[in-house]
Design an enzyme around this catalytic site. Sequence first.
Site, PDB file in Angstrom:
ATOM      1  N   ARG A 119     -68.934  26.602  26.464  1.00  0.00           N
ATOM      2  CA  ARG A 119     -70.210  26.024  26.878  1.00  0.00           C
ATOM      3  C   ARG A 119     -70.047  24.503  26.996  1.00  0.00           C
ATOM      4  NH1 ARG A 119     -76.167  27.450  24.934  1.00  0.00           N
ATOM      5  NH2 ARG A 119     -75.270  29.526  24.939  1.00  0.00           N
ATOM      6  N   ASP A 139     -72.834  36.540  14.043  1.00  0.00           N
ATOM      7  CA  ASP A 139     -71.860  36.125  15.059  1.00  0.00           C
ATOM      8  C   ASP A 139     -70.783  37.208  15.179  1.00  0.00           C
ATOM      9  OD1 ASP A 139     -70.613  33.178  16.302  1.00  0.00           O
ATOM     10  OD2 ASP A 139     -69.329  34.943  16.117  1.00  0.00           O
ATOM     11  N   ASP A 199     -67.047  36.024  14.757  1.00  0.00           N
ATOM     12  CA  ASP A 199     -66.710  35.690  13.366  1.00  0.00           C
ATOM     13  C   ASP A 199     -66.602  36.939  12.512  1.00  0.00           C
ATOM     14  OD1 ASP A 199     -66.500  33.004  13.755  1.00  0.00           O
ATOM     15  OD2 ASP A 199     -68.546  32.538  13.106  1.00  0.00           O
ATOM     16  N   THR A 223     -74.281  20.031  29.569  1.00  0.00           N
ATOM     17  CA  THR A 223     -75.171  20.835  30.421  1.00  0.00           C
ATOM     18  C   THR A 223     -75.556  22.165  29.762  1.00  0.00           C
ATOM     19  OG1 THR A 223     -73.344  22.003  31.465  1.00  0.00           O
ATOM     20  CG2 THR A 223     -74.032  19.928  32.490  1.00  0.00           C
TER      21      THR A 223
HETATM   22  N1  URA Z   1     -73.467  35.780  19.991  1.00  0.00           N
HETATM   23  C1  URA Z   1     -73.294  36.401  18.808  1.00  0.00           C
HETATM   24  O1  URA Z   1     -72.173  36.637  18.361  1.00  0.00           O
HETATM   25  N2  URA Z   1     -74.398  36.775  18.112  1.00  0.00           N
HETATM   26  C2  URA Z   1     -75.640  36.556  18.558  1.00  0.00           C
HETATM   27  O2  URA Z   1     -76.604  36.928  17.886  1.00  0.00           O
HETATM   28  C3  URA Z   1     -75.795  35.909  19.799  1.00  0.00           C
HETATM   29  C4  URA Z   1     -74.683  35.528  20.500  1.00  0.00           C
END
Ligand code: URA
Length: 209
Positions: free
Chosen positions: A104, A200, A203, A108
């Site tokens: 990302r 996530d 992770d 922007t």
């Molecule tokens: N990416 C992720 O890993 N978890 C989310 O909740 C949103 C985007």
Amino acid sequence: MGNLTICDHPLIQHKLTYIRDKNTNTKDFRELVDEVATLMAYEITRDLPLETVTVATPVTNASSKVVSGRMLGIVPILRAGLGMVEGMLKLIPSAKVGHIGLFRNPETLEPVEYYVNLPSDATERLLIVIDPMLATGGSACAAIQALKQRGCQQIKLMCLIAAPEGVEVVQKAHPDVDIYLAAMDDHLNDHGYIVPGLGDAGDRMFGTK
Ligand code: URA
């Protein structure tokens, strides 16, 4: 508008519950995502065309069906999408695998491609873009766009969990792309996480953070 399919098979829903659970460890998380990817591959390949062939059984010749040469490609979005590749290959072992890496732009906030590597015959394949989480839809749209820019036309998107916001963004930008989910969640929070979601995905899958 592309079709939206929620893969509500009881085994998918059961496993998804443990994927969501914050007490599920990395090893189990990875195994469960792998298993759900296999089950979802079953759903996403449901409309593959068949042709009739003749096979010699020990008794006689039989008219029977085989998948009629529809070539598939699996395209994980790095990095969390990687966790779904092996599970899909269990059912479609002849699929080729491409990769799309996006980051990302901090100014922007737009996704930028940093890595795109596709099978040489990608334009002839039905490509399944995979990413566990469809949150804002930014990465999914950018990945689909990257494929279309390279001449790919048959594209499906497969995610574990989506926010309605993300689904809407993809459906608007790419109405030709069918979307397959294990669950549609409630909303995105201010940090861009899907609620209730699973945290996530990258992770949790790789044990980082
Ligand atoms: N990416 C992720 O890993 N978890 C989310 O909740 C949103 C985007």
